[in-house]
Write a protein that holds these residues in place. Structure first.
Motif, mmCIF file in Angstrom:
data_model
loop_
_atom_site.group_PDB
_atom_site.id
_atom_site.type_symbol
_atom_site.label_atom_id
_atom_site.label_comp_id
_atom_site.label_asym_id
_atom_site.label_seq_id
_atom_site.Cartn_x
_atom_site.Cartn_y
_atom_site.Cartn_z
ATOM 1 N N ALA A 182 0.547 -1.126 0.149
ATOM 2 C CA ALA A 182 -0.057 0.255 -0.399
ATOM 3 C C ALA A 182 0.865 1.425 0.090
ATOM 4 N N THR A 183 1.878 1.326 0.696
ATOM 5 C CA THR A 183 2.954 2.379 1.172
ATOM 6 C C THR A 183 3.732 2.592 -0.786
ATOM 7 N N PHE A 184 3.859 1.500 -1.183
ATOM 8 C CA PHE A 184 4.377 1.435 -2.831
ATOM 9 C C PHE A 184 3.924 2.300 -3.907
ATOM 10 N N ILE A 185 2.241 1.441 -2.840
ATOM 11 C CA ILE A 185 1.131 2.438 -4.523
ATOM 12 C C ILE A 185 1.449 3.647 -4.113
ATOM 13 N N PHE A 186 0.862 4.120 -3.236
ATOM 14 C CA PHE A 186 0.759 6.253 -2.638
ATOM 15 C C PHE A 186 2.905 6.063 -3.234
ATOM 16 N N ALA A 213 14.701 7.127 -6.597
ATOM 17 C CA ALA A 213 14.716 6.398 -4.959
ATOM 18 C C ALA A 213 13.954 5.491 -5.211
ATOM 19 N N LEU A 214 13.075 5.728 -5.745
ATOM 20 C CA LEU A 214 11.969 4.306 -4.893
ATOM 21 C C LEU A 214 12.357 3.353 -4.978
ATOM 22 N N TYR A 215 13.050 3.164 -5.755
ATOM 23 C CA TYR A 215 13.960 1.787 -6.426
ATOM 24 C C TYR A 215 14.708 1.404 -4.809
ATOM 25 N N PHE A 216 15.711 2.704 -5.043
ATOM 26 C CA PHE A 216 17.130 1.715 -3.950
ATOM 27 C C PHE A 216 15.806 2.282 -2.792
ATOM 28 N N ILE A 217 14.685 2.287 -2.071
ATOM 29 C CA ILE A 217 14.019 2.367 -0.770
ATOM 30 C C ILE A 217 13.522 1.073 -1.047
ATOM 31 N N VAL A 276 11.752 15.355 0.442
ATOM 32 C CA VAL A 276 12.616 14.223 0.407
ATOM 33 C C VAL A 276 12.706 14.415 2.220
ATOM 34 N N GLY A 277 11.831 14.549 2.864
ATOM 35 C CA GLY A 277 11.284 14.075 4.301
ATOM 36 C C GLY A 277 10.477 13.101 4.751
ATOM 37 N N MET A 278 9.707 12.781 2.846
ATOM 38 C CA MET A 278 8.839 11.887 2.755
ATOM 39 C C MET A 278 9.824 9.894 2.735
ATOM 40 N N ALA A 279 10.563 10.824 1.431
ATOM 41 C CA ALA A 279 12.069 9.671 1.612
ATOM 42 C C ALA A 279 12.374 9.413 2.342
ATOM 43 N N MET A 280 12.485 10.033 2.921
ATOM 44 C CA MET A 280 13.666 9.565 4.419
ATOM 45 C C MET A 280 12.678 8.496 5.015
ATOM 46 N N GLY A 281 11.125 8.961 5.911
ATOM 47 C CA GLY A 281 10.751 8.759 6.300
ATOM 48 C C GLY A 281 10.333 7.119 5.931
ATOM 49 N N SER A 282 10.644 6.730 4.432
ATOM 50 C CA SER A 282 9.816 5.738 3.414
ATOM 51 C C SER A 282 10.972 5.065 3.525
#
Length: 545
Positions: free
Chosen positions: A306-310, A330-334, A468-474
Motif C-alpha cells: 500500500a505504501t509503495f502504491i501511494f 529513489a523508490l527503487y533504492f528504498i 525529501v522528508g517523506m522519502a527518508m521516512g519511507s
C-alpha cells in the motif's frame, strides 16, 4: 555514540535473554525480536514529523533519551526467570541451566539435588549424569516425559513495557539526531561530509563498545549488568546532549515556539500533546511486541504494498520530468534495500543463537560470549570503510554506479550465508569453527558499505527537496519492514530446546543449513536481476549519480 551503545548493548543480549531467562521458544523470541527492531524504525517517522512541525529536534531528542533511559533500566528488572517443569511418571522436576549463554550446561533438579543432563546425537534420549541424586534412570526417551513453562507474569510485562519504552525513545531520537547534524552546516558547506563521517564513526564506536562490554557483562556476570550498563550509556548520552546545547547554536529549537502553547480541545497545549503521543506509541508498541506472533504476515506485506502504491501514485501525479524520474529511481533504492537488511539483521537473532549454540567460541584458551561477536561488524567498518572510499575515488570513471553497488551488496548478503554453510558442512558432528563467524560478518559488512551509506546518499540526492522528508521516512519504514521480515526468516530456524538449550545438535545444524541455503540463493538471484536492470535505474537517475 551513547545512544547506539545502549541500543546495540541490549540488541546483542535480547534473543539469548528471551530464550534462556524467560524460556520463550526460538520462534516466539525471533519474531518478537523482529517486531521490536521493525517498530524502532517505523516509529522514527512519527518522532521525526512531530519534531519538524512542532517540538524541534532538541525537545524531541531529550524526550526520546529520557524514554530510552527508563526502558533500558527497566530491562535490568529480570526477576527469578521462568521455570521449565519436566513431568516423568507423575513426578515433577525442574530443568535449568548452570549459567548463561551457549556454554551453560543443562541441569535437572529434584528438591535440593541436581544432576547434569545431556542428549544423544539424534536427540532421542536424555542422559542423566548422576541419576541416583535425582531419583531417575540413567537414560530417558524424550517421548516419555512432558514439559511446561511457568513464567513470572509481572516481570514478563516489565519486559514488554521496557521494549516499548525503547521503541518510543528511539522513535523520538534516531532521525532527529541526523537532522541536527545536517542543520549545523549551511548549504554548500564543504565540512558537511566530514561532519557526518565523525557522526557515523561515533555510531559504530558505540556499537563496537556495547557489543564487547554489555555482551560480556550480560553473559558472564548477569543479564541485569549487561542491560544496566546499556542504560548507564544512554544516561551519559542524555547528559552530554544537555550540557552541549550551546554548541548547537539554536539549530534544534522548535520552528514556532508560540505554536507549542496553543490549546488542543481546550485541555492540553500542543507540546503536551506531542509528549502524550509518545505514551500512545508506548501502548501500541507494547501490544504489538506482546502479540508479535499473532501479527499476520499478509498484514505487514499489505502495508508495504500500500505504501509503495501511494509513493508511485504521488510521483506520477505530483511530479514531472526529471523530478519524477529521479523520485522513481529513489523508490527503487528504498524497496531494493529490503532483501539485504532481511538477511543482514539475522545478526541479532538467528545468527546470534547459532553462534551461541553451535560455534566453538574458544579463543586464546577462553570462551567468548556470543554477543561479543556482533562487535565484528563495527570493527570491520572502522577498517574497511576508509579503504573502500579510497577505492571508489581511485576507480574514477570506472567507479560502479549506485545501482550496481546495490546489486553487489545484496549478492554479498547471500554469499555470507553460503560461507557459513561451508563451515557447517566441514564441522561434521562437532561445533563450527569460529573463523566462519568472522567470515560471514566481514562479507556482510562489505555488503553493508555498498548498501547503507550509498542508499541514504542516493535517496537524499534523488528526492525533490520538498519531499525529501517523506522519502527518508519511507526509507526507514521499509527498513522496519525488512527487520520484521528478518524476524520471520529467523523463526524458521527455530529448534527444540530444553531449559533454553538445544537438545539435538545435528537436527539444529541441518535446519540452519537448509534455511540459510534458501535465503542465500534467493538473495543472490535477486542481486543478478538488480544487476541486469541497473542500466535502466542509472538512466532514471538523470545524472544524479
Amino acid at each position: 555514540m551513547w545512544e547506539r551503545f545502549s541500543y546495540y548493548g541490549m540488541r546483542g543480549l535480547l534473543v539469548i535473554y528471551l530464550t534462556q531467562h524467560f524460556l520463550f521458544s526460538d520462534e516466539r523470541s525471533t519474531v518478537m525480536y523482529g517486531a521490536y527492531t521493525a517498530l524502532v524504525y517505523v516509529m522514527t517517522i512519527i518522532g521525526g514529523t512531530l519534531a519538524d512541525r512542532y517540538l524541534g529536534q532538541r525537545k524531541a531528542v531529550t524526550f526520546g533519551a529520557i524514554l530510552l533511559v527508563l526502558g533500558h533500566f527497566g530491562m535490568a528488572f529480570e526477576g527469578a526467570g521462568s521455570r521449565e517443569i519436566l513431568t516423568y511418571q507423575g513426578a515433577e522436576y525442574q530443568v535449568t541451566l548452570d549459567g548463561r549463554g551457549g556454554d551453560a550446561n543443562q541441569l535437572i533438579v529434584s528438591g535440593d539435588a541436581s544432576s547434569l543432563i545431556s542428549f544423544s546425537e539424534d536427540g532421542g534420549t536424555m542422559r542423566i549424569e548422576n541419576p541416583e541424586a535425582v531419583g531417575l534412570p540413567a537414560e530417558i526417551a524424550t517421548g516419555d516425559y512432558e514439559t511446561r513453562i511457568e513464567q513470572e507474569q509481572l516481570y514478563v510485562n516489565i519486559l514488554y513495557l521496557s521494549l516499548a519504552l525503547i521503541i518510543a525513545g528511539v522513535g523520538y531520537l534516531k532521525a532527529n539526531i541526523s537532522t541536527i547534524v545536517g542543520a549545523l552546516y549551511g548549504f554548500g558547506d564543504k565540512r558537511r561530509d566530514s561532519g557526518f563521517t565523525i557522526f557515523y564513526m561515533g555510531i559504530n564506536l558505540g556499537s563496537f563498545l556495547a557489543s564487547l562490554a554489555c555482551g560480556y557483562l550480560g553473559i558472564v556476570h548477569g543479564w541485569k549488568y549487561g542491560f544496566g550498563l546499556a542504560g548507564i550509556g544512554m544516561l551519559l548520552g542524555l547528559i552530554v546532549f544537555l550540557v552541549g546545547q550551546p554548541w548547537l547554536k539554536g539549530h534544534a529549537e522548535p520552528p514556532n515556539p508560540e505554536k507549542l502553547k496553543e490549546k488542543v480541545l481546550g485541555i492540553f497545549n500542543v507540546e503536551v500533546m506531542c509528549y502524550l503521543t509518545g505514551i500512545i506509541i508506548i501502548a501500541v508498541s507494547m501490544l504489538l511486541v506482546m502479540n508479535a506472533q499473532l501479527i499476520p504476515e499478509w498484514f505487514v506485506g499489505m502495508l508495504g504494498v500500500a505504501t509503495f502504491i501511494f509513493l508511485i501514485g504521488y510521483s506520477i501525479a505530483k511530479l514531472k520530468g526529471d523530478e519524477r524520474s529521479r523520485m522513481l529511481a529513489a523508490l527503487y533504492f528504498i524497496i531494493a534495500q529490503m532483501p539485504f537488511w532481511a538477511l543482514f539483521e539475522q545478526a541479532g537473532s538467528s545468527l546470534n543463537l547459532f553462534t551461541d549454540r553451535l560455534v566453538d567460541r574458544t579463543m586464546f584458551g577462553m570462551p567468548v560470549p556470543a554477543p561479543v561477536f556482533q562487535s565484528l561488524n563495527a570493527g570491520f567498518i572502522f577498517i574497511f570503510a576508509p579503504i573502500l572510499a579510497w577505492v571508489w575515488i581511485k576507480l574514477g570513471k570506472y567507479n560502479p554506479s549506485t545501482p550496481v553497488k546495490f546489486a553487489f551488496g545484496v549478492f554479498l548478503a547471500g554469499l555470507g550465508f553460503l560461507a557459513l554453510n561451508a563451515g557447517i558442512a566441514s564441522s561434521g558432528t562437532g561445533l563450527v569453527a569460529v573463523y566462519f563467524v568472522f567470515l560471514i560478518y566481514w562479507i556482510h559488512t562489505m555488503g553493508e558499505l555498498m548498501v547503507s551509506p550509498v542508499g541514504l546518499s542516493a535517496v537524499t540526492k534523488l528526492a525533490p527537496a520538498r519531499v525529501v522528508g517523506m522519502a527518508m521516512g519511507s526509507w526507514f519504514l521499509y527498513s522496519g519492514l525488512s527487520n520484521y521480515l528478518a524476524g520471520v526468516i529467523a523463526s524458521s530456524t527455530g529448534v527444540e530446546t530444553l531449559g533454553g538449550q538445544i537438545t539435538n545438535i545435528a537436527a539444529a545444524k541441518e535446519t540452519y543449513a537448509m534455511v540459510y541455503t534458501n535465503i542465500a540463493y534467493v538473495s543472490m538471484g535477486l542481486a543478478v536481476v538488480m544487476l541486469l536492470i541497473s542500466p535502466i535505474i542509472k538512466k532514471a537517475m538523470r545524472g544524479a549519480d
